[in-house]
Design a protein around this motif. Structure first.
Motif, PDB file in Angstrom:
ATOM      1  N   LEU A 102      27.328  -2.926 -17.447  1.00  0.00           N
ATOM      2  CA  LEU A 102      28.214  -3.330 -17.422  1.00  0.00           C
ATOM      3  C   LEU A 102      27.966  -4.769 -17.806  1.00  0.00           C
ATOM      4  CD1 LEU A 102      29.073  -1.395 -14.056  1.00  0.00           C
ATOM      5  CD2 LEU A 102      29.438  -0.912 -16.328  1.00  0.00           C
ATOM      6  N   GLY A 103      27.108  -4.911 -18.371  1.00  0.00           N
ATOM      7  CA  GLY A 103      26.829  -6.770 -19.104  1.00  0.00           C
ATOM      8  C   GLY A 103      26.552  -7.219 -17.179  1.00  0.00           C
ATOM      9  N   ILE A 155      37.788  -1.281  -2.187  1.00  0.00           N
ATOM     10  CA  ILE A 155      37.271  -0.920  -2.815  1.00  0.00           C
ATOM     11  C   ILE A 155      38.038  -0.797  -4.215  1.00  0.00           C
ATOM     12  CG2 ILE A 155      36.586   1.173  -3.803  1.00  0.00           C
ATOM     13  CD1 ILE A 155      35.839   2.168  -0.955  1.00  0.00           C
ATOM     14  N   ASP A 156      39.264  -0.190  -3.799  1.00  0.00           N
ATOM     15  CA  ASP A 156      40.076  -0.515  -5.150  1.00  0.00           C
ATOM     16  C   ASP A 156      40.725  -1.745  -5.738  1.00  0.00           C
ATOM     17  OD1 ASP A 156      41.367   1.531  -4.219  1.00  0.00           O
ATOM     18  OD2 ASP A 156      42.734   1.269  -3.464  1.00  0.00           O
ATOM     19  N   GLU A 157      40.691  -2.935  -5.295  1.00  0.00           N
ATOM     20  CA  GLU A 157      40.376  -5.027  -5.974  1.00  0.00           C
ATOM     21  C   GLU A 157      39.212  -4.863  -6.400  1.00  0.00           C
ATOM     22  OE1 GLU A 157      42.804  -6.752  -1.713  1.00  0.00           O
ATOM     23  OE2 GLU A 157      41.398  -7.031  -2.090  1.00  0.00           O
ATOM     24  N   CYS A 158      38.119  -4.514  -6.180  1.00  0.00           N
ATOM     25  CA  CYS A 158      36.980  -4.658  -6.956  1.00  0.00           C
ATOM     26  C   CYS A 158      36.712  -3.637  -7.507  1.00  0.00           C
ATOM     27  CB  CYS A 158      35.466  -4.186  -5.685  1.00  0.00           C
ATOM     28  SG  CYS A 158      35.545  -5.511  -4.091  1.00  0.00           S
ATOM     29  N   ILE A 159      36.997  -2.409  -7.640  1.00  0.00           N
ATOM     30  CA  ILE A 159      37.104  -1.940  -8.460  1.00  0.00           C
ATOM     31  C   ILE A 159      38.250  -2.559 -10.324  1.00  0.00           C
ATOM     32  CG2 ILE A 159      37.735   0.844  -9.675  1.00  0.00           C
ATOM     33  CD1 ILE A 159      37.222   2.046  -7.327  1.00  0.00           C
ATOM     34  N   ASP A 214      38.038  -5.146 -15.268  1.00  0.00           N
ATOM     35  CA  ASP A 214      38.443  -6.911 -16.060  1.00  0.00           C
ATOM     36  C   ASP A 214      37.690  -7.352 -16.664  1.00  0.00           C
ATOM     37  OD1 ASP A 214      40.992  -5.940 -15.210  1.00  0.00           O
ATOM     38  OD2 ASP A 214      41.359  -7.435 -13.937  1.00  0.00           O
ATOM     39  N   LYS A 215      36.345  -7.263 -15.381  1.00  0.00           N
ATOM     40  CA  LYS A 215      35.708  -8.976 -15.987  1.00  0.00           C
ATOM     41  C   LYS A 215      34.205  -7.776 -16.642  1.00  0.00           C
ATOM     42  CE  LYS A 215      36.190 -11.835 -12.580  1.00  0.00           C
ATOM     43  NZ  LYS A 215      37.243 -12.912 -13.590  1.00  0.00           N
ATOM     44  N   VAL A 216      33.853  -7.014 -16.863  1.00  0.00           N
ATOM     45  CA  VAL A 216      32.357  -5.931 -16.907  1.00  0.00           C
ATOM     46  C   VAL A 216      32.719  -5.993 -18.605  1.00  0.00           C
ATOM     47  CG1 VAL A 216      31.874  -4.487 -15.558  1.00  0.00           C
ATOM     48  CG2 VAL A 216      34.146  -3.732 -16.937  1.00  0.00           C
TER      49      VAL A 216
END
Length: 220
Positions: free
Chosen positions: A91-92, A29-33, A38-40
């Motif tokens: 969020l794109g 979860i932490d990694e995905c957040i 970084d990408k949105v």
């Protein structure tokens, strides 16, 4: 950076009550957040319109921006409002891209991306909601809880009106499928009533408010 409530992500993943999140899922979860932040490419648009009430029917219906609302939860939510905000946030394409890539090699990560995207979209919508609230306060107005198409008596078909009125493909890059689903999927549309009456609505919304069962403006 969008601040995401990790507990909300866990809730979207189905963790409730005594179901605890193990170390591996928590780390994912932490990694995905972090990666999603970084990408949105968060975007938003909104417009304000007057609400026209049919007084002859004792406020049994109203109209705004060409959208007609009959008696039901949305009408109750808007009682006493003189204006309404139509908004769209997204969020794109990044969340959808991350999910698709993960589905090929790591389904757990794909599920977590989905949950993070949902929680992040809500968090972003709250940030935009706060902008609306601040602008309304400058004019001596207060906001009601936002209400999205497909909820209660607000039919999903009004997504077409949102698309047209807000010019969503151009302003925020949101398009609709034939079934009225939005692309990118981590997008939200909603209306927010503006009123001169201070209803002191709970920031987290009707579902979290302890006045949920008795408030005459509740959206449910």
């Amino acid at each position: 950076m969008i601040n995401v409530n990790k507990k909300e992500v866990e809730r979207y993943l189905g963790y409730r009550g005594l179901n605890s999140v193990d170390e591996n899922v928590s780390k994912t979860i932490d990694e995905c957040i972090e990666e999603m932040n970084d990408k949105v490419t968060p975007r938003y648009t909104y417009k304000t319109f007057p609400i026209i009430w049919n007084m002859d029917e004792m406020e049994k219906n109203c109209e705004f921006a060409g959208i007609h609302v009959e008696d039901g939860p949305l009408l109750k939510n808007l009682k006493g409002c003189r204006e309404i905000v139509l908004l769209a946030v997204t969020l794109g394409p990044a969340p959808d891209m991350l999910v698709r890539r993960a589905e090929v090699r790591d389904m757990l990560r794909a599920y977590v991306y989905q949950a993070v995207g949902a929680a992040m979209a809500e968090a972003w919508c709250e940030e935009v909601n706060d902008m609306v609230r601040s602008e309304a306060a400058e004019r001596g107005l207060y906001t009601r809880p936002r209400f999205s198409p497909g909820y209660g008596d607000f039919p999903l078909q009004v997504q077409k009106d949102f698309e047209r009125i807000l010019n969503m493909p151009k302003t925020v890059g949101i398009t609709l499928s034939e079934s009225l689903l939005m692309t990118p999927t981590k997008s939200i549309t909603a209306v927010i009533g503006l009123t001169e009456n201070n209803t002191d609505c709970h920031r987290a919304g009707c579902e979290e408010c302890n006045m949920h069962e008795t408030c005459e403006y509740s959206r449910s």
